[in-house]
Design an enzyme around this catalytic site. Sequence first.
Site, PDB file in Angstrom:
ATOM      1  CG  HIS A 102      -0.213   6.067  -3.482  1.00 54.29           C
ATOM      2  ND1 HIS A 102       0.864   6.276  -4.324  1.00 54.29           N
ATOM      3  CD2 HIS A 102      -0.727   7.288  -3.218  1.00 54.29           C
ATOM      4  CE1 HIS A 102       0.996   7.568  -4.548  1.00 54.29           C
ATOM      5  NE2 HIS A 102       0.039   8.210  -3.888  1.00 54.29           N
ATOM      6  CG  HIS A 117      -4.794   9.025  -3.459  1.00 53.25           C
ATOM      7  ND1 HIS A 117      -4.639   8.802  -2.104  1.00 53.25           N
ATOM      8  CD2 HIS A 117      -3.639   9.580  -3.893  1.00 53.25           C
ATOM      9  CE1 HIS A 117      -3.445   9.217  -1.729  1.00 53.25           C
ATOM     10  NE2 HIS A 117      -2.814   9.688  -2.805  1.00 53.25           N
TER      11      HIS A 117
END
Length: 196
Positions: A102, A117
């Site tokens: 992620h 992110h």
Amino acid sequence: MAGFFASLFHKKADASVSNPDEGAFVESPADDSRTASSQEEHLPTRIALCSPADGAAKSLEEVADDVFSTKVLGDGFAVTPSNGLIVAPVSGTISTIANARHAVGITMENGIEALVHIGIDTVQLKGGPFTLLVQPGQKVNAGEPIDEVNLAAVHAAGKLTDVIVVFTNADDIDAIDITAHGAVLAGGPVGTLIAR
């Protein structure tokens, strides 16, 4: 806690070099090439920043996560994506990939690292909705795909999908000027980073 996160996403090689002849160089008044070169090294560098996704740009302060909105990890911007293709916001080398896929770190030539992110609390999804398109050590250009995310799966898990870009080494940055607000395209301009 900021130091912990910074250590995860900010690694610098030891640039110190020992020179036994240091001090043996005598500069003549006519030779100013070393001085000019030294001054050039300290001029601020402007770096164009690109949107990491199609969607709507917003400030970090608008992100619903205190770690990002209070800039604990660094300054930057965010995009609420309209599709799952995530691209590099800057050119550089892939320096960090989170186990949960992620988050991706990209280190630019000047050593500044951009952390991309994807989502809020998406580490809890253990990589399920993410498909990495890059590997550590790979060079990427701004706008090049780095990750794909199944936005429907992230929403179904009750998580927000904001794609957050932060620059983790604040000491190397003079300013970040984000000029984009609202609709943006992946790889399109969002602002400028001024490096020291």
